[in-house]
Structures are given as structure tokens and as C-alpha cells.
Design a protein around this motif. Structure first.
Motif, PDB file in Angstrom:
ATOM      1  N   LEU A 175       0.796  -1.216   0.000  1.00  0.00           N
ATOM      2  CA  LEU A 175       0.000   0.000   0.000  1.00  0.00           C
ATOM      3  C   LEU A 175       0.838   1.280   0.000  1.00  0.00           C
ATOM      4  O   LEU A 175       0.433   2.290  -0.578  1.00  0.00           O
ATOM      5  CB  LEU A 175      -0.945  -0.011   1.201  1.00  0.00           C
ATOM      6  N   THR A 176       1.991   1.247   0.622  1.00  0.00           N
ATOM      7  CA  THR A 176       2.790   2.470   0.691  1.00  0.00           C
ATOM      8  C   THR A 176       3.538   2.765  -0.612  1.00  0.00           C
ATOM      9  O   THR A 176       4.225   3.778  -0.709  1.00  0.00           O
ATOM     10  CB  THR A 176       3.793   2.406   1.860  1.00  0.00           C
ATOM     11  N   ASP A 177       3.395   1.890  -1.603  1.00  0.00           N
ATOM     12  CA  ASP A 177       3.985   2.169  -2.921  1.00  0.00           C
ATOM     13  C   ASP A 177       3.128   3.145  -3.724  1.00  0.00           C
ATOM     14  O   ASP A 177       3.517   3.583  -4.806  1.00  0.00           O
ATOM     15  CB  ASP A 177       4.138   0.872  -3.728  1.00  0.00           C
ATOM     16  N   ILE A 178       1.956   3.476  -3.199  1.00  0.00           N
ATOM     17  CA  ILE A 178       1.032   4.338  -3.939  1.00  0.00           C
ATOM     18  C   ILE A 178       1.603   5.743  -4.131  1.00  0.00           C
ATOM     19  O   ILE A 178       2.157   6.339  -3.213  1.00  0.00           O
ATOM     20  CB  ILE A 178      -0.320   4.433  -3.193  1.00  0.00           C
ATOM     21  N   GLN A 179       1.448   6.241  -5.343  1.00  0.00           N
ATOM     22  CA  GLN A 179       1.755   7.633  -5.658  1.00  0.00           C
ATOM     23  C   GLN A 179       0.525   8.207  -6.355  1.00  0.00           C
ATOM     24  O   GLN A 179       0.182   7.791  -7.460  1.00  0.00           O
ATOM     25  CB  GLN A 179       2.976   7.733  -6.576  1.00  0.00           C
ATOM     26  N   VAL A 180      -0.161   9.120  -5.694  1.00  0.00           N
ATOM     27  CA  VAL A 180      -1.394   9.679  -6.253  1.00  0.00           C
ATOM     28  C   VAL A 180      -1.041  10.660  -7.371  1.00  0.00           C
ATOM     29  O   VAL A 180      -0.304  11.629  -7.134  1.00  0.00           O
ATOM     30  CB  VAL A 180      -2.231  10.391  -5.173  1.00  0.00           C
ATOM     31  N   PRO A 181      -1.534  10.436  -8.581  1.00  0.00           N
ATOM     32  CA  PRO A 181      -1.244  11.359  -9.683  1.00  0.00           C
ATOM     33  C   PRO A 181      -2.073  12.640  -9.577  1.00  0.00           C
ATOM     34  O   PRO A 181      -3.047  12.700  -8.827  1.00  0.00           O
ATOM     35  CB  PRO A 181      -1.638  10.551 -10.920  1.00  0.00           C
ATOM     36  N   GLN A 182      -1.660  13.658 -10.319  1.00  0.00           N
ATOM     37  CA  GLN A 182      -2.342  14.958 -10.374  1.00  0.00           C
ATOM     38  C   GLN A 182      -2.552  15.527  -8.977  1.00  0.00           C
ATOM     39  O   GLN A 182      -3.590  16.126  -8.667  1.00  0.00           O
ATOM     40  CB  GLN A 182      -3.676  14.837 -11.136  1.00  0.00           C
ATOM     41  N   TRP A 183      -1.555  15.322  -8.128  1.00  0.00           N
ATOM     42  CA  TRP A 183      -1.676  15.683  -6.721  1.00  0.00           C
ATOM     43  C   TRP A 183      -1.899  17.182  -6.531  1.00  0.00           C
ATOM     44  O   TRP A 183      -2.751  17.593  -5.734  1.00  0.00           O
ATOM     45  CB  TRP A 183      -0.431  15.221  -5.964  1.00  0.00           C
ATOM     46  N   ASP A 184      -1.164  18.017  -7.252  1.00  0.00           N
ATOM     47  CA  ASP A 184      -1.342  19.461  -7.105  1.00  0.00           C
ATOM     48  C   ASP A 184      -2.757  19.895  -7.487  1.00  0.00           C
ATOM     49  O   ASP A 184      -3.336  20.782  -6.849  1.00  0.00           O
ATOM     50  CB  ASP A 184      -0.326  20.217  -7.973  1.00  0.00           C
ATOM     51  N   PHE A 185      -3.299  19.281  -8.524  1.00  0.00           N
ATOM     52  CA  PHE A 185      -4.659  19.610  -8.952  1.00  0.00           C
ATOM     53  C   PHE A 185      -5.650  19.256  -7.851  1.00  0.00           C
ATOM     54  O   PHE A 185      -6.584  20.017  -7.559  1.00  0.00           O
ATOM     55  CB  PHE A 185      -5.002  18.863 -10.240  1.00  0.00           C
ATOM     56  N   LEU A 186      -5.464  18.103  -7.228  1.00  0.00           N
ATOM     57  CA  LEU A 186      -6.346  17.671  -6.137  1.00  0.00           C
ATOM     58  C   LEU A 186      -6.249  18.632  -4.954  1.00  0.00           C
ATOM     59  O   LEU A 186      -7.262  19.011  -4.349  1.00  0.00           O
ATOM     60  CB  LEU A 186      -5.983  16.250  -5.700  1.00  0.00           C
ATOM     61  N   LEU A 187      -5.037  19.046  -4.615  1.00  0.00           N
ATOM     62  CA  LEU A 187      -4.851  19.993  -3.511  1.00  0.00           C
ATOM     63  C   LEU A 187      -5.532  21.322  -3.815  1.00  0.00           C
ATOM     64  O   LEU A 187      -6.175  21.923  -2.943  1.00  0.00           O
ATOM     65  CB  LEU A 187      -3.360  20.221  -3.256  1.00  0.00           C
ATOM     66  N   ASN A 188      -5.399  21.779  -5.043  1.00  0.00           N
ATOM     67  CA  ASN A 188      -6.019  23.048  -5.427  1.00  0.00           C
ATOM     68  C   ASN A 188      -7.537  22.966  -5.403  1.00  0.00           C
ATOM     69  O   ASN A 188      -8.210  23.911  -4.981  1.00  0.00           O
ATOM     70  CB  ASN A 188      -5.530  23.479  -6.812  1.00  0.00           C
ATOM     71  N   THR A 189      -8.078  21.831  -5.845  1.00  0.00           N
ATOM     72  CA  THR A 189      -9.538  21.650  -5.811  1.00  0.00           C
ATOM     73  C   THR A 189     -10.044  21.670  -4.379  1.00  0.00           C
ATOM     74  O   THR A 189     -11.065  22.305  -4.071  1.00  0.00           O
ATOM     75  CB  THR A 189      -9.927  20.328  -6.492  1.00  0.00           C
ATOM     76  N   ALA A 190      -9.342  20.974  -3.496  1.00  0.00           N
ATOM     77  CA  ALA A 190      -9.743  20.934  -2.088  1.00  0.00           C
ATOM     78  C   ALA A 190      -9.681  22.320  -1.461  1.00  0.00           C
ATOM     79  O   ALA A 190     -10.585  22.734  -0.727  1.00  0.00           O
ATOM     80  CB  ALA A 190      -8.851  19.962  -1.321  1.00  0.00           C
ATOM     81  N   SER A 191      -8.611  23.046  -1.756  1.00  0.00           N
ATOM     82  CA  SER A 191      -8.461  24.389  -1.206  1.00  0.00           C
ATOM     83  C   SER A 191      -9.535  25.331  -1.738  1.00  0.00           C
ATOM     84  O   SER A 191     -10.068  26.174  -1.009  1.00  0.00           O
ATOM     85  CB  SER A 191      -7.071  24.931  -1.545  1.00  0.00           C
ATOM     86  N   LYS A 192      -9.880  25.167  -3.004  1.00  0.00           N
ATOM     87  CA  LYS A 192     -10.910  26.013  -3.628  1.00  0.00           C
ATOM     88  C   LYS A 192     -12.287  25.765  -3.005  1.00  0.00           C
ATOM     89  O   LYS A 192     -13.128  26.672  -2.953  1.00  0.00           O
ATOM     90  CB  LYS A 192     -10.949  25.724  -5.131  1.00  0.00           C
ATOM     91  N   ALA A 193     -12.506  24.537  -2.527  1.00  0.00           N
ATOM     92  CA  ALA A 193     -13.799  24.203  -1.913  1.00  0.00           C
ATOM     93  C   ALA A 193     -14.060  25.024  -0.654  1.00  0.00           C
ATOM     94  O   ALA A 193     -15.210  25.218  -0.259  1.00  0.00           O
ATOM     95  CB  ALA A 193     -13.851  22.712  -1.587  1.00  0.00           C
ATOM     96  N   TYR A 194     -12.996  25.513  -0.030  1.00  0.00           N
ATOM     97  CA  TYR A 194     -13.135  26.350   1.169  1.00  0.00           C
ATOM     98  C   TYR A 194     -13.924  27.615   0.852  1.00  0.00           C
ATOM     99  O   TYR A 194     -14.840  27.995   1.577  1.00  0.00           O
ATOM    100  CB  TYR A 194     -11.746  26.677   1.711  1.00  0.00           C
ATOM    101  N   GLU A 195     -13.555  28.297  -0.235  1.00  0.00           N
ATOM    102  CA  GLU A 195     -14.313  29.486  -0.634  1.00  0.00           C
ATOM    103  C   GLU A 195     -15.724  29.132  -1.075  1.00  0.00           C
ATOM    104  O   GLU A 195     -16.667  29.886  -0.849  1.00  0.00           O
ATOM    105  CB  GLU A 195     -13.595  30.219  -1.769  1.00  0.00           C
ATOM    106  N   MET A 196     -15.852  27.974  -1.694  1.00  0.00           N
ATOM    107  CA  MET A 196     -17.148  27.573  -2.240  1.00  0.00           C
ATOM    108  C   MET A 196     -18.201  27.360  -1.147  1.00  0.00           C
ATOM    109  O   MET A 196     -19.347  27.773  -1.288  1.00  0.00           O
ATOM    110  CB  MET A 196     -16.982  26.288  -3.053  1.00  0.00           C
ATOM    111  N   CYS A 197     -17.808  26.716  -0.055  1.00  0.00           N
ATOM    112  CA  CYS A 197     -18.813  26.381   0.969  1.00  0.00           C
ATOM    113  C   CYS A 197     -18.682  27.225   2.230  1.00  0.00           C
ATOM    114  O   CYS A 197     -19.561  27.171   3.095  1.00  0.00           O
ATOM    115  CB  CYS A 197     -18.747  24.897   1.315  1.00  0.00           C
ATOM    116  N   GLU A 198     -17.583  27.997   2.348  1.00  0.00           N
ATOM    117  CA  GLU A 198     -17.373  28.907   3.483  1.00  0.00           C
ATOM    118  C   GLU A 198     -17.363  28.175   4.827  1.00  0.00           C
ATOM    119  O   GLU A 198     -17.914  28.656   5.808  1.00  0.00           O
ATOM    120  CB  GLU A 198     -18.423  30.024   3.474  1.00  0.00           C
TER     121      GLU A 198
END
Length: 320
Positions: free
Chosen positions: A226-249
């Protein structure tokens, strides 16, 4: 780090956030009750996301009344698969996943056929509030089936993995990949037996893994490390999560996302009361990261600036 059977004082010293402190100091303080519908109602979340240019699974249809259940076969005609879920459900309850459609026959991920009458009964239960928070009447959402990204082949059993990120005041502070198992019936829900893999905020790399709060090294069904996992498009996922903060306040938020092999990262849902098992999966407590964000005070960072700050300071290799 192992947390089981530890005294509360030692847990606190280890930076572990407990339920009471989470409820009072974070959820109660930073998640305004008036905005709960934005995250508790999945249909509202989907509509908000679309309005904010955040990609979500396709909306095939909505069933609001009993007589509309009869329209589902026409709704899903031509689809290779689909998902039916309660708009106000929680904990993965009430989600029906159909991964194969052959004419008017429907099949679950394990190959079991689901009859028309079973679908009608399931959606009727959704409308009656069987799966909703507080048992309130609900609506059924029919969504397009997520196309499993092959990067996770062997890491999940009969289900689509999802990525949970805890976002505090707009900063992604801790991440976890949730992988379905035979025990979880193909659902990425830890309480039902899914595996949680802590993911490094800085890199998207797997760190530690747990099932039923017990550390594991290999997936119980596929024996993949399990620790061999490398999640792709990681920066995009982080940005989406951070953007959700403004979306739902909401200041203390769980964001659940998936990777579709065609559409890329998709926001699945938001959670105003994210669970605490993510700390076990990461082998460390979340409190130091929350305290670090608090120490910043008021700031004018953009979404991308918050993400870069988090990657630098909340990575497992960083000195907070």
C-alpha cells in the motif's frame, strides 16, 4: 505511531485531535450552521461545484417523488453503468453502484444482478429518508459511473478509490486515500472495512495504511504493497480541495475526490464533520498543522499560494 489504548494526555502530546475538541474548537467554531446544506446535501454541493468550475461526476437525473422511480430505466438507457445515491446520506449508506448494463439488466461490481424491483425498492427507501441524516425525506441522485483510473489497479477491490483531504481555513493539512475491499463491499468507507492510506501532503506519496484502525502493509484482497502508492495529479487535487473552502465557506472541511481516467479529478462530496481516523492512517496527529495555520492569523493568500505553503510546511519531511 500507534494510538490505541493511549491515555488522553499522551494523545494530546502527540498532537492527536479528539472528537470533543474537534466538535467544539473546529467544527462548532468554524463551520456556520447556516451553510451546512452546502455540504450535507449532495445535490446542492454538486450544483455549487459546477457554478465554481469544479468538475464533478455527471448528473444523469434526480428522483424526487415515488412516481418518478419508474423513469430510471429511461434515464440510464445507453449508460455503461451508473450510481444511485441519497442526496442527504452519510457514511456511504444508501449508495447503489451498477458497473454493467446489459439491455434492461443491471449488475453490481461483484457481478450480482440487481432486479428492477430491487432498484425501485432501494430508491423508495432513499425517498422515505432511510439513509438520510435524521431520517428526513430525501431525493435520489442518479450519477454517471466513474471510470476507474488504471493507476490504482490492484490497490482497490471492486470499487473506485477516493482521496480525502482535510482543509483548514483553506489549507490542505492532511490527506488519505481510501481503498475499497471485499469487507467494505466495494465502498471506500473505513467503517465498513475499507483501507485508509495516509498520503504525504507535499508529494502525494503513500505513508502508512490501516484497516479497522489496525496497521496493514498489504491490501487484504490484492496483496499490493500500500505504501507504494503515488497519487497522480496531486497538485490539482490539492487546489480543488483548497478552492472548496471558498465555495462552501466552512473552515474545517473534509473533501472527497476521485480520479476518472477520462475526466481527471472529480469532486465527489464535502463533509462538515470529517472523521478522525485519517490521523491513524498518517501515523500522526493533525493538531500541530491546525495550530500552525492558526499562527498565520489573517492572510491574503490565494488558493495556489495556500497549496504551495501547505506542501512546504505540512509535508512529513517538513519542519512545521
Amino acid at each position: 505511531m500507534r494510538f490505541e489504548f493511549a491515555m488522553p494526555s499522551s494523545l494530546h502530546k502527540s498532537g492527536v485531535l479528539g472528537m470533543n475538541k474537534r466538535n467544539i474548537d473546529y467544527i462548532g467554531r468554524y463551520n456556520p450552521r447556516k451553510f451546512y446544506k452546502r455540504v450535507d446535501d449532495k445535490l446542492t454541493t454538486k450544483q455549487l461545484a459546477i457554478a465554481n468550475d469544479i468538475a464533478v461526476p455527471a448528473l444523469i437525473g434526480v428522483v424526487r417523488e415515488q412516481h418518478e422511480i419508474e423513469e430510471i430505466p429511461a434515464m440510464v438507457e445507453g449508460e455503461s453503468g451508473f450510481v444511485i445515491k441519497p442526496s442527504k446520506g452519510s457514511g456511504g449508506k444508501g449508495i447503489l453502484v451498477i458497473t454493467k448494463v446489459e439491455g434492461d439488466r443491471y449488475f453490481k461490481p461483484n457481478g450480482q444482478e440487481v432486479t428492477h424491483s430491487e432498484i425501485y425498492r432501494h430508491v423508495s427507501n432513499i425517498l422515505s429518508g432511510l439513509f438520510s441524516l435524521g431520517g428526513a425525506p430525501d431525493v435520489g441522485i442518479v450519477e454517471g459511473l466513474i471510470q476507474f483510473d488504471p493507476v490504482f489497479d490492484g490497490y482497490s477491490y471492486e470499487g473506485v478509490p477516493d482521496i480525502r483531504l482535510i482543509v483548514y481555513k483553506g489549507f490542505p493539512v492532511m490527506g488519505m486515500l481510501r481503498l475499497s475491499t471485499a469487507a467494505s463491499d466495494g465502498k471506500a468507507n473505513l467503517h465498513q472495512g475499507a483501507v485508509g492510506v495516509g498520503v504525504d501532503i507535499g508529494t502525494g506519496k503513500g505513508l502508512h495504511a490501516v484497516q479497522f484502525d489496525t496497521p496493514v502493509d498489504l491490501h487484504p484482497d490484492t496483496n499490493k504493497k500500500l505504501t507504494d502508492i503515488q497519487v497522480p495529479q496531486w497538485d490539482f487535487l490539492l487546489n480543488t480541495a483548497s478552492k472548496a473552502y471558498e465555495m462552501c465557506e466552512m473552515g474545517y472541511l473534509g473533501t472527497d475526490m476521485v480520479l476518472d481516467k477520462v475526466k481527471g479529478p472529480l469532486l465527489l462530496e464535502l463533509n462538515a464533520r470529517p472523521g478522525l481516523a485519517i490521523q491513524i492512517a498518517n501515523g500522526r496527529g493533525i493538531l500541530p498543522y491546525l495550530n500552525h495555520v492558526d499562527s498565520l492569523g489573517n492572510h491574503n493568500m490565494t488558493v495556489s499560494e495556500r497549496v504551495e505553503y501547505a506542501k512546504k510546511h505540512f509535508s512529513h519531511n517538513a519542519e512545521s
